[in-house]
Write a protein that holds these residues in place. Sequence first.
Motif, PDB file in Angstrom:
ATOM      1  N   ALA A 290       0.818  -1.215   0.000  1.00 31.23           N
ATOM      2  CA  ALA A 290       0.000   0.000   0.000  1.00 31.23           C
ATOM      3  C   ALA A 290       0.853   1.266   0.000  1.00 31.23           C
ATOM      4  O   ALA A 290       1.893   1.319   0.647  1.00 31.23           O
ATOM      5  N   PRO A 291       0.407   2.282  -0.736  1.00 26.67           N
ATOM      6  CA  PRO A 291       1.121   3.563  -0.704  1.00 26.67           C
ATOM      7  C   PRO A 291       0.910   4.285   0.619  1.00 26.67           C
ATOM      8  O   PRO A 291      -0.148   4.147   1.249  1.00 26.67           O
ATOM      9  N   SER A 292       1.889   5.038   1.034  1.00 25.79           N
ATOM     10  CA  SER A 292       1.761   5.836   2.263  1.00 25.79           C
ATOM     11  C   SER A 292       0.782   6.986   2.017  1.00 25.79           C
ATOM     12  O   SER A 292       0.447   7.302   0.863  1.00 25.79           O
ATOM     13  N   GLY A 293       0.369   7.613   3.116  1.00 28.11           N
ATOM     14  CA  GLY A 293      -0.520   8.785   2.997  1.00 28.11           C
ATOM     15  C   GLY A 293       0.142   9.853   2.142  1.00 28.11           C
ATOM     16  O   GLY A 293      -0.502  10.477   1.284  1.00 28.11           O
ATOM     17  N   PHE A 294       1.431  10.055   2.356  1.00 27.69           N
ATOM     18  CA  PHE A 294       2.162  11.078   1.602  1.00 27.69           C
ATOM     19  C   PHE A 294       2.078  10.807   0.099  1.00 27.69           C
ATOM     20  O   PHE A 294       1.810  11.716  -0.696  1.00 27.69           O
ATOM     21  N   ASP A 295       2.289   9.543  -0.300  1.00 24.77           N
ATOM     22  CA  ASP A 295       2.263   9.241  -1.738  1.00 24.77           C
ATOM     23  C   ASP A 295       0.855   9.315  -2.326  1.00 24.77           C
ATOM     24  O   ASP A 295       0.691   9.655  -3.508  1.00 24.77           O
ATOM     25  N   ARG A 296      -0.169   9.006  -1.509  1.00 20.76           N
ATOM     26  CA  ARG A 296      -1.545   9.152  -2.016  1.00 20.76           C
ATOM     27  C   ARG A 296      -1.845  10.622  -2.294  1.00 20.76           C
ATOM     28  O   ARG A 296      -2.467  10.981  -3.295  1.00 20.76           O
ATOM     29  N   VAL A 297      -1.392  11.469  -1.367  1.00 21.23           N
ATOM     30  CA  VAL A 297      -1.647  12.904  -1.537  1.00 21.23           C
ATOM     31  C   VAL A 297      -0.782  13.462  -2.674  1.00 21.23           C
ATOM     32  O   VAL A 297      -1.264  14.220  -3.521  1.00 21.23           O
ATOM     33  N   LEU A 298       0.477  13.033  -2.701  1.00 18.49           N
ATOM     34  CA  LEU A 298       1.385  13.521  -3.751  1.00 18.49           C
ATOM     35  C   LEU A 298       0.845  13.153  -5.139  1.00 18.49           C
ATOM     36  O   LEU A 298       0.752  14.003  -6.035  1.00 18.49           O
ATOM     37  N   GLY A 299       0.469  11.891  -5.300  1.00 17.79           N
ATOM     38  CA  GLY A 299      -0.068  11.447  -6.594  1.00 17.79           C
ATOM     39  C   GLY A 299      -1.318  12.235  -6.969  1.00 17.79           C
ATOM     40  O   GLY A 299      -1.497  12.647  -8.124  1.00 17.79           O
ATOM     41  N   SER A 300      -2.186  12.484  -5.989  1.00 19.63           N
ATOM     42  CA  SER A 300      -3.435  13.213  -6.260  1.00 19.63           C
ATOM     43  C   SER A 300      -3.136  14.656  -6.680  1.00 19.63           C
ATOM     44  O   SER A 300      -3.708  15.161  -7.654  1.00 19.63           O
ATOM     45  N   ARG A 301      -2.249  15.290  -5.949  1.00 18.42           N
ATOM     46  CA  ARG A 301      -1.924  16.690  -6.271  1.00 18.42           C
ATOM     47  C   ARG A 301      -1.288  16.796  -7.656  1.00 18.42           C
ATOM     48  O   ARG A 301      -1.612  17.673  -8.448  1.00 18.42           O
ATOM     49  N   MET A 302      -0.352  15.890  -7.927  1.00 20.50           N
ATOM     50  CA  MET A 302       0.373  15.950  -9.197  1.00 20.50           C
ATOM     51  C   MET A 302      -0.572  15.654 -10.377  1.00 20.50           C
ATOM     52  O   MET A 302      -0.481  16.299 -11.419  1.00 20.50           O
ATOM     53  N   GLY A 303      -1.461  14.686 -10.172  1.00 25.66           N
ATOM     54  CA  GLY A 303      -2.396  14.319 -11.247  1.00 25.66           C
ATOM     55  C   GLY A 303      -3.326  15.465 -11.596  1.00 25.66           C
ATOM     56  O   GLY A 303      -3.566  15.768 -12.773  1.00 25.66           O
ATOM     57  N   ALA A 304      -3.848  16.130 -10.561  1.00 24.35           N
ATOM     58  CA  ALA A 304      -4.773  17.251 -10.804  1.00 24.35           C
ATOM     59  C   ALA A 304      -4.036  18.393 -11.508  1.00 24.35           C
ATOM     60  O   ALA A 304      -4.535  18.976 -12.480  1.00 24.35           O
ATOM     61  N   GLU A 305      -2.831  18.675 -11.040  1.00 18.33           N
ATOM     62  CA  GLU A 305      -2.045  19.767 -11.633  1.00 18.33           C
ATOM     63  C   GLU A 305      -1.678  19.449 -13.091  1.00 18.33           C
ATOM     64  O   GLU A 305      -1.621  20.351 -13.935  1.00 18.33           O
ATOM     65  N   ALA A 306      -1.458  18.174 -13.379  1.00 17.05           N
ATOM     66  CA  ALA A 306      -1.109  17.779 -14.758  1.00 17.05           C
ATOM     67  C   ALA A 306      -2.224  18.169 -15.725  1.00 17.05           C
ATOM     68  O   ALA A 306      -1.968  18.693 -16.818  1.00 17.05           O
ATOM     69  N   VAL A 307      -3.466  17.919 -15.321  1.00 14.51           N
ATOM     70  CA  VAL A 307      -4.590  18.249 -16.209  1.00 14.51           C
ATOM     71  C   VAL A 307      -4.688  19.765 -16.399  1.00 14.51           C
ATOM     72  O   VAL A 307      -4.889  20.257 -17.523  1.00 14.51           O
ATOM     73  N   LEU A 308      -4.494  20.515 -15.314  1.00 16.45           N
ATOM     74  CA  LEU A 308      -4.546  21.976 -15.436  1.00 16.45           C
ATOM     75  C   LEU A 308      -3.454  22.469 -16.387  1.00 16.45           C
ATOM     76  O   LEU A 308      -3.684  23.348 -17.218  1.00 16.45           O
ATOM     77  N   ALA A 309      -2.268  21.855 -16.271  1.00 18.06           N
ATOM     78  CA  ALA A 309      -1.160  22.258 -17.153  1.00 18.06           C
ATOM     79  C   ALA A 309      -1.512  21.962 -18.617  1.00 18.06           C
ATOM     80  O   ALA A 309      -1.232  22.776 -19.510  1.00 18.06           O
TER      81      ALA A 309
END
Length: 363
Positions: A290-309
């Motif tokens: 399982a991914p850590s809390g940090f990686d779940r949040v990191l992946g979520s933030r990066m994914g959302a920002e990717a679409v905006l970019a």
Amino acid sequence: DQGIAVFTSGGDSQGMNAAVRAVVRMGLYVGCRVYFIKEGYQGMCDGGDNFVEASWVSVSGIIHKGGTVIGSARCMEFRERPGKLKAAKNLIKRGITNLVVIGGDGSLTGAHMFRTMWADLLEELLKNGDISEAEKTKHSHLNIVGLVGSIDNDFCGTDMTIGTDSALHRIMECCDAISATAYSHQRCFIMEVMGRHCGYLALVAGLTSEADYVFIPENPPPTNWHEILGDRIKSARAMGHRLNVIIVAEGAIDQDGNAISCEMVKKVVVDETGMDTRITILGHVQRGGAPSGFDRVLGSRMGAEAVLALMEATPSDEPCVISLAGNQAVRVPLMQCVLRTQAVTKAMAEKNWAEACALRGKS
Ligand code: F6P
């Protein structure tokens, strides 16, 4: 009505699913059609069922899962021009003008090459009758955004890659477990950790496990390391320690650039101290789970920002990587990161260790 495709490539890492989920949901939220491409670049080349249109629910219940639910691969075919032509055609036939690639160094470099060759690939597809003039016009630009998914934390330009924190947690748990048995039997344990040519995981694991010695590629040990290591272990025992932990990065090397293996380290420990010594190679347990809390949040933030970019990209924009800098999601030119990462490899090949560490720019 833009099409976005997201795929994972290279070695899987924990938190990739969170990133895929965020790309899909943010993509749908801003009104795009979003596709998964299964099995990385191989799926892009093969087409067919590897392209799946995503819905809101198709990414439900995945954020806590390790690995990548859409599969990953290291693909030779995409490296050659015919593979790239097949991949380009498959994107165009589905109206996909935006790509999010989630992977490590090699996968992101591949994306950059693809983008560089895009106009040329379109010409050839048109000439071969594979696409129409209208399709060529509609797809004259391919927007690409990269997310760095790798446990190695070896990519320059981001503070942390998606998966590193989870891998570190797994290594810590293993070191704790090993320490308990090592304590009971007064043993010395040598643990090999992943990271390819990057010593980040080994270095930080050394800190979190109170290791006696750490071998990392960026800072090879002095030539008399046999002696230093022996003295270090003996003095720890003299202070009353019942165990020793030595961490060896899988890419560890000596001053001449020769590999340092766990077996070599074990022989030195036994020869110098006579200590009861065991080797544990952690292997792929570091990447699964399982991914850590940090990686779940990191992946979520990066994914959302990717679409905006992608939505804000103009035709003249170069592909970018979404990076973490001072806890902010920032956009950095992909090529700048790739070149810096390549400069690290060059500095290490030239035995310029200080330069390699400075270029990595990680604590
Ligand atoms: O890049 C991630 C990584 O886990 C490295 O740490 C390791 O060297 C490599 O992948 C292992 O690759 P494979 O899963 O192909 O054996």
